[in-house]
Design an enzyme around this catalytic site. Structure first.
Site, PDB file in Angstrom:
ATOM      1  N   HIS A  64      -2.244   0.426   3.560  1.00 26.54           N
ATOM      2  CA  HIS A  64      -2.104  -0.941   3.055  1.00 26.54           C
ATOM      3  C   HIS A  64      -2.724  -1.865   4.107  1.00 26.54           C
ATOM      4  O   HIS A  64      -2.112  -2.107   5.142  1.00 26.54           O
ATOM      5  CB  HIS A  64      -0.628  -1.302   2.853  1.00 26.54           C
ATOM      6  CG  HIS A  64       0.105  -0.382   1.925  1.00 26.54           C
ATOM      7  ND1 HIS A  64       0.331  -0.681   0.596  1.00 26.54           N
ATOM      8  CD2 HIS A  64       0.675   0.837   2.136  1.00 26.54           C
ATOM      9  CE1 HIS A  64       1.010   0.301   0.029  1.00 26.54           C
ATOM     10  NE2 HIS A  64       1.226   1.240   0.950  1.00 26.54           N
ATOM     11  N   PHE A  65      -3.917  -2.354   3.836  1.00 24.78           N
ATOM     12  CA  PHE A  65      -4.621  -3.184   4.813  1.00 24.78           C
ATOM     13  C   PHE A  65      -4.487  -4.683   4.531  1.00 24.78           C
ATOM     14  O   PHE A  65      -5.117  -5.502   5.181  1.00 24.78           O
ATOM     15  CB  PHE A  65      -6.091  -2.769   4.906  1.00 24.78           C
ATOM     16  CG  PHE A  65      -6.313  -1.499   5.696  1.00 24.78           C
ATOM     17  CD1 PHE A  65      -5.314  -0.965   6.496  1.00 24.78           C
ATOM     18  CD2 PHE A  65      -7.530  -0.838   5.643  1.00 24.78           C
ATOM     19  CE1 PHE A  65      -5.515   0.203   7.225  1.00 24.78           C
ATOM     20  CE2 PHE A  65      -7.745   0.323   6.370  1.00 24.78           C
ATOM     21  CZ  PHE A  65      -6.741   0.846   7.156  1.00 24.78           C
ATOM     22  N   ARG A  66      -3.660  -5.037   3.535  1.00 25.80           N
ATOM     23  CA  ARG A  66      -3.143  -6.411   3.364  1.00 25.80           C
ATOM     24  C   ARG A  66      -4.180  -7.473   2.989  1.00 25.80           C
ATOM     25  O   ARG A  66      -3.842  -8.656   2.973  1.00 25.80           O
ATOM     26  CB  ARG A  66      -2.403  -6.871   4.630  1.00 25.80           C
ATOM     27  CG  ARG A  66      -1.327  -5.932   5.152  1.00 25.80           C
ATOM     28  CD  ARG A  66      -0.255  -5.660   4.153  1.00 25.80           C
ATOM     29  NE  ARG A  66       0.919  -5.012   4.733  1.00 25.80           N
ATOM     30  CZ  ARG A  66       1.830  -4.349   4.048  1.00 25.80           C
ATOM     31  NH1 ARG A  66       1.698  -4.262   2.722  1.00 25.80           N
ATOM     32  NH2 ARG A  66       2.866  -3.805   4.642  1.00 25.80           N
ATOM     33  N   ASN A  96      -1.331  -3.216  -3.773  1.00 29.94           N
ATOM     34  CA  ASN A  96      -0.303  -4.261  -3.739  1.00 29.94           C
ATOM     35  C   ASN A  96      -0.629  -5.331  -2.701  1.00 29.94           C
ATOM     36  O   ASN A  96       0.135  -5.613  -1.778  1.00 29.94           O
ATOM     37  CB  ASN A  96       1.093  -3.666  -3.511  1.00 29.94           C
ATOM     38  CG  ASN A  96       1.185  -2.783  -2.283  1.00 29.94           C
ATOM     39  OD1 ASN A  96       0.203  -2.180  -1.862  1.00 29.94           O
ATOM     40  ND2 ASN A  96       2.369  -2.694  -1.709  1.00 29.94           N
ATOM     41  N   HIS A 181       4.424   6.024  -6.608  1.00 34.05           N
ATOM     42  CA  HIS A 181       5.590   5.753  -5.768  1.00 34.05           C
ATOM     43  C   HIS A 181       6.811   5.959  -6.668  1.00 34.05           C
ATOM     44  O   HIS A 181       7.056   5.167  -7.581  1.00 34.05           O
ATOM     45  CB  HIS A 181       5.523   4.321  -5.245  1.00 34.05           C
ATOM     46  CG  HIS A 181       6.710   3.899  -4.431  1.00 34.05           C
ATOM     47  ND1 HIS A 181       6.573   3.255  -3.217  1.00 34.05           N
ATOM     48  CD2 HIS A 181       8.049   3.991  -4.639  1.00 34.05           C
ATOM     49  CE1 HIS A 181       7.775   2.986  -2.723  1.00 34.05           C
ATOM     50  NE2 HIS A 181       8.683   3.416  -3.576  1.00 34.05           N
ATOM     51  N   HIS A 234       4.543   9.965  -0.482  1.00 34.68           N
ATOM     52  CA  HIS A 234       5.602   9.871   0.538  1.00 34.68           C
ATOM     53  C   HIS A 234       6.938  10.462   0.073  1.00 34.68           C
ATOM     54  O   HIS A 234       7.959   9.775   0.014  1.00 34.68           O
ATOM     55  CB  HIS A 234       5.786   8.445   1.040  1.00 34.68           C
ATOM     56  CG  HIS A 234       5.740   7.352   0.002  1.00 34.68           C
ATOM     57  ND1 HIS A 234       6.401   7.411  -1.199  1.00 34.68           N
ATOM     58  CD2 HIS A 234       5.095   6.159  -0.001  1.00 34.68           C
ATOM     59  CE1 HIS A 234       6.177   6.318  -1.885  1.00 34.68           C
ATOM     60  NE2 HIS A 234       5.390   5.538  -1.191  1.00 34.68           N
ATOM     61  N   ASP A 305       0.740   6.146   5.006  1.00 34.91           N
ATOM     62  CA  ASP A 305       1.427   5.000   4.399  1.00 34.91           C
ATOM     63  C   ASP A 305       1.440   3.826   5.374  1.00 34.91           C
ATOM     64  O   ASP A 305       2.450   3.130   5.532  1.00 34.91           O
ATOM     65  CB  ASP A 305       2.835   5.361   3.950  1.00 34.91           C
ATOM     66  CG  ASP A 305       3.434   4.306   3.009  1.00 34.91           C
ATOM     67  OD1 ASP A 305       2.680   3.444   2.519  1.00 34.91           O
ATOM     68  OD2 ASP A 305       4.660   4.336   2.780  1.00 34.91           O
ATOM     69  N   HIS A 309       3.562  -4.970   9.379  1.00 33.73           N
ATOM     70  CA  HIS A 309       4.131  -6.314   9.330  1.00 33.73           C
ATOM     71  C   HIS A 309       4.166  -6.846  10.754  1.00 33.73           C
ATOM     72  O   HIS A 309       4.190  -6.067  11.718  1.00 33.73           O
ATOM     73  CB  HIS A 309       5.543  -6.319   8.742  1.00 33.73           C
ATOM     74  CG  HIS A 309       5.622  -5.778   7.357  1.00 33.73           C
ATOM     75  ND1 HIS A 309       5.281  -6.509   6.242  1.00 33.73           N
ATOM     76  CD2 HIS A 309       6.012  -4.553   6.893  1.00 33.73           C
ATOM     77  CE1 HIS A 309       5.447  -5.771   5.155  1.00 33.73           C
ATOM     78  NE2 HIS A 309       5.895  -4.586   5.530  1.00 33.73           N
TER      79      HIS A 309
END
Length: 450
Positions: A64-66, A96, A181, A234, A305, A309
């Site tokens: 997840h590289f945002r 996401n 997921h 996961h 995964d 943050h």
């Protein structure tokens, strides 16, 4: 006389599909052109790998590289830089983001953002939602798309497909293997009161074993009705591993280095909210079940995964704190350490981080050291003993749950399509990442010129 090769990787122990071989590798045009005893004068550049092992570059199929939306904690530049430093040469990025990746325009936007900025090769998942079910079959076949990702339980972001009717429709809408997921949303809602304010150790009590198992049972039943291949992400429980072992004709399986390395309650005592992720880190009995599944061949791939943050966000009191932790840079080093401790073989590390991802997702031209394949290599020192620190982490978040952990095994050089991309801990040159190609989208790749 012109050199035959652009690069020779000389003198290393090479992890080939047939096993460990002391051989040179000749690279031309970004691909492996020869294996054998090669003359140094035949190459424009020679990399001396004496005393080192040459692995296929790792392929991290869950990051997840945002970007877009939350680039204060990660973006495609910092995330892919971290990947290369750890020996990861290709990543699959999750949908996401904000906005979520739901349309062709969203996918094209991410590919455009990565062009000239991504340090490693890359592909992007499209998210499944009620509003794009009818478009999924087309979206999953677009160049640069890793496939469809479905969230059955709420996590970071607003992508959610909680009910069986919509899950069934999503499963019917396409043919490629779908990443899932699997947590049961109704049970998460019903158990939300079990979270204790300020106590992240209650995270696995809220998101309990039954929450994961129930969703995986539902998923497998619906996928079997449709005949759709699924990849369960996961996996954290021994119960799910037993169930998935009985459904290997349909389902492939991922677990993460975090769940193989950390265990409750110790991780929550030491790390607090920094150990908080979805699905949660569980106790040692479930961790042992995951290792049995690795040994038995139930686990097909280990993905990081990677879900960073900021410290400010993670320092909020539970449950206001967000779930997720960085991991793309530590993926391969942690597995090398587990191999050094005898928990799995180096051959199994290669299978879980390169050959497995290639097999599951039908990646074209990557995942093994063989003639004709992309020259993606992680050159590692199996004997290097060193300490992971926050200062080493290239992710914008600037921390790792494995800070101050001393391990054995380190990536010393990363080679991306025949170009030295990392050497002695330094990222070299300019960003050279390209979209990953897939067997099931080659026709459209050719049409688009990629």
């Amino acid at each position: 006389m012109n050199p035959r090769f652009d690069l020779i990787v000389a003198g290393g122990t090479v992890m080939t599909p047939g096993g460990r071989v002391g051989t040179d590798i000749g690279v031309a045009g970004g691909r492996i052109a020869a294996l054998g005893t090669l003359e140094a004068g035949d190459a424009a550049e020679v990399f001396d790998a004496s005393g080192l092992h040459v692995l296929p570059g790792a392929i991290d199929t869950q990051v997840h590289f945002r970007e877009p939306g939350n680039t204060h904690k990660e973006d495609l530049d910092t995330g892919t830089r971290a990947a290369l430093l750890g020996g990861v040469t290709s990543i699959f990025e999750m949908p996401n983001t904000s906005p979520a990746t739901l349309t062709a325009a969203d996918l094209d936007d991410k590919l455009a953002r990565a062009a000239g900025r991504a340090w490693c090769d890359h592909a992007f998942f499209v998210g499944a939602a009620a509003e794009n079910v009818d478009a999924l079959a087309d979206l999953e076949r677009r160049p640069g798309c890793a496939g469809v990702k479905m969230f059955m339980g709420s996590s970071t972001g607003n992508l959610l497909v909680p009910d069986d009717e919509t899950v069934f429709e999503v499963l019917k809408s396409g043919r490629r293997r779908m990443a899932v997921h699997a947590e049961d949303e109704d049970r998460l809602i019903a158990r939300a009161g079990l979270r204790e304010a300020g106590n992240p150790a209650t995270h696995p009590i809220w998101r309990d074993v039954e929450t994961a198992l129930l969703a995986t049972q539902r998923l497998l039943a619906l996928a079997r009705r449709v005949g759709r291949r699924v990849h369960v992400l996961h996996v954290t429980t021994s119960d799910e591993m037993d169930l998935l072992a009985a459904n290997k004709d349909l389902a492939t399986v991922e677990t993460t280095p975090q769940h193989l390395t950390l265990a409750a309650p110790d991780c929550y005592d030491r790390l607090g909210t920094y150990a908080q992720m979805n699905p949660p880190i569980r106790d040692a009995d479930h961790q042992a079940g995951l290792w049995r599944a690795v040994a038995d061949g139930v686990v097909d791939v280990i993905g990081s995964d990677h879900a960073p943050h900021t410290r400010e966000e993670k320092d909020r009191p539970y449950p206001e704190s967000p779930s997720g932790m960085p991991g793309v840079q530590t993926l391969l080093p942690l597995l090398l350490d587990h191999a050094a401790a005898g928990r799995l073989s180096l051959e199994r590390v290669v299978d879980l981080t390169s050959a497995g991802p290639q097999r599951i997702y039908g990646i074209a031209g990557k995942g093994r050291i063989a003639r004709g394949y992309d020259a993606d290599f992680a050159v590692v020192d199996l004997d290097a003993k060193w300490t992971i620190t926050d200062d080493w982490i290239a992710s914008r978040c600037g921390w790792t749950p494995f800070d101050d952990m001393t391990i054995t095994g380190r990536t010393v050089t990363t080679i991306l399509r025949g170009r030295l991309a990392v050497r002695d801990g330094e990222v070299l040159g300019d960003p050279g990442g390209r979209p990953v190609r897939f067997v099931e989208t080659l026709e459209k790749d050719q049409a688009s010129g990629t």
